[in-house]
Design a protein around this motif. Structure first.
Motif, short mmCIF file in Angstrom:
data_model
loop_
_atom_site.label_atom_id
_atom_site.label_comp_id
_atom_site.label_asym_id
_atom_site.label_seq_id
_atom_site.Cartn_x
_atom_site.Cartn_y
_atom_site.Cartn_z
N ARG A 48 89.30 24.82 -1.29
CA ARG A 48 89.51 26.21 -2.19
C ARG A 48 87.90 26.10 -3.00
O ARG A 48 87.50 26.86 -3.98
N LEU A 49 88.76 25.07 -4.23
CA LEU A 49 87.76 24.32 -5.38
C LEU A 49 86.23 24.31 -5.43
O LEU A 49 85.74 24.98 -6.04
N ASP A 50 86.00 23.71 -3.95
CA ASP A 50 84.70 23.99 -3.91
C ASP A 50 84.07 24.73 -3.32
O ASP A 50 82.66 24.62 -3.65
N ALA A 51 85.14 25.66 -2.95
CA ALA A 51 84.15 27.27 -2.00
C ALA A 51 84.31 27.62 -3.47
O ALA A 51 82.94 28.31 -3.43
N ILE A 52 84.83 27.73 -3.89
CA ILE A 52 84.89 28.50 -5.73
C ILE A 52 83.97 28.11 -6.68
O ILE A 52 82.92 28.64 -6.79
N TYR A 53 83.90 26.10 -6.71
CA TYR A 53 82.79 25.68 -7.38
C TYR A 53 81.33 26.48 -6.79
O TYR A 53 80.63 26.67 -7.18
N LYS A 54 81.13 25.80 -6.16
CA LYS A 54 79.93 26.50 -4.58
C LYS A 54 79.66 27.91 -5.32
O LYS A 54 78.53 28.36 -5.47
N ALA A 55 80.59 28.54 -5.44
CA ALA A 55 79.90 30.33 -5.43
C ALA A 55 79.62 30.26 -6.65
O ALA A 55 78.57 31.54 -7.18
N PHE A 56 79.98 29.99 -7.63
CA PHE A 56 79.90 30.38 -9.21
C PHE A 56 78.61 29.66 -9.11
O PHE A 56 78.30 29.87 -10.64
N SER A 57 78.17 28.45 -9.46
CA SER A 57 76.89 27.69 -9.37
C SER A 57 75.82 27.96 -8.62
O SER A 57 74.74 28.19 -9.70
N LYS A 58 76.12 28.92 -8.08
CA LYS A 58 74.97 29.82 -7.38
C LYS A 58 74.22 30.89 -8.41
O LYS A 58 73.19 30.90 -8.97
N TYR A 59 75.25 31.28 -9.53
CA TYR A 59 74.93 32.70 -10.15
C TYR A 59 75.35 31.94 -11.18
O TYR A 59 74.79 33.01 -12.26
N GLN A 60 75.04 30.59 -12.13
CA GLN A 60 75.54 30.29 -13.12
C GLN A 60 74.12 30.77 -14.19
O GLN A 60 74.48 30.50 -15.64
N ALA A 61 72.53 30.75 -13.90
CA ALA A 61 71.52 31.12 -14.59
C ALA A 61 71.59 32.20 -14.28
O ALA A 61 71.22 33.02 -15.30
N GLU A 62 72.66 33.51 -13.90
CA GLU A 62 72.82 34.53 -14.33
C GLU A 62 74.22 34.73 -15.60
O GLU A 62 74.06 36.12 -16.29
N ILE A 63 75.07 34.44 -15.10
CA ILE A 63 76.52 34.84 -15.06
C ILE A 63 77.39 33.85 -16.26
O ILE A 63 77.12 33.08 -15.21
N SER A 64 77.19 33.41 -17.11
CA SER A 64 79.02 32.84 -18.10
C SER A 64 80.09 33.21 -17.22
O SER A 64 80.86 34.17 -16.35
N LEU A 65 80.75 32.08 -17.22
CA LEU A 65 82.26 32.50 -16.75
C LEU A 65 82.82 33.09 -17.27
O LEU A 65 83.76 33.76 -16.99
N PRO A 66 83.15 32.74 -18.82
CA PRO A 66 83.40 34.45 -19.49
C PRO A 66 83.20 35.41 -19.46
O PRO A 66 83.91 36.49 -19.14
N GLN A 67 82.00 35.80 -19.38
CA GLN A 67 81.59 36.90 -19.06
C GLN A 67 82.03 37.71 -17.43
O GLN A 67 81.71 38.00 -17.28
#
Length: 153
Positions: A48-67
């Motif tokens: 589950r952690l790997d899946a969340i990491y992969k999902a967020f890493s795709k969009y990290q250039a567009e949106i940060s975690l706090p955003q």
């Protein structure tokens, strides 16, 4: 330098080596003031952690975690004001205003990324002095993509 490393290792509970992509990486288990950092996860939790990491890493250039957290809060409670959002996120109003400005597409966070509006704001019907925040179609699509990627990965 030695002092910094010795301080780093002073609170270390255990050191193990993890083999990843042909490299051995030291993994430190630290003792913190309020307990120890958990370094052992079940296979399901790791997946589950790997899946969340992969999902967020795709969009990290567009949106940060706090955003992303602000976007999720707006999705869960449409019509929040910036002050209400700041209370929900337990962050200062100035910080949340900056996140809202980025989510509105007002700031370019990177030269490679064209700003997109993930939220929209309208005049609050209850209080015309404040603005109500809602997901834009772009924000809705982004959250749908994050949820889909974290389920299927």
């Amino acid at each position: 330098m030695f002092f910094a490393i010795s301080n780093l290792l002073a609170g270390c509970r255990r050191i193990t080596l993890s083999y990843t992509d042909g490299w051995y990486i030291p993994v430190f288990g630290y003792n913190f003031k309020y307990g120890s950092m958990r370094t052992d996860f079940t296979a399901s939790e790791t997946s589950r952690l790997d899946a969340i990491y992969k999902a967020f890493s795709k969009y990290q250039a567009e949106i940060s975690l706090p955003q992303a957290l602000a976007l999720i809060a707006i999705a869960r409670s449409p019509g929040l004001s910036v002050n209400e959002l700041a209370e929900r996120l337990d962050q200062p109003q100035q910080t949340v205003s900056r996140h809202v400005a980025v989510l509105l597409g007002r700031y370019q966070t990177s030269e490679a990324v064209i700003p997109r509006a993930f939220i929209r704001q309208e005049v609050n019907v209850k209080d015309p002095r404040s603005r109500a925040l809602f997901l834009s179609p772009e924000g809705h699509l982004l959250l749908k993509a994050l949820v889909a990627d974290s389920r299927t990965s």
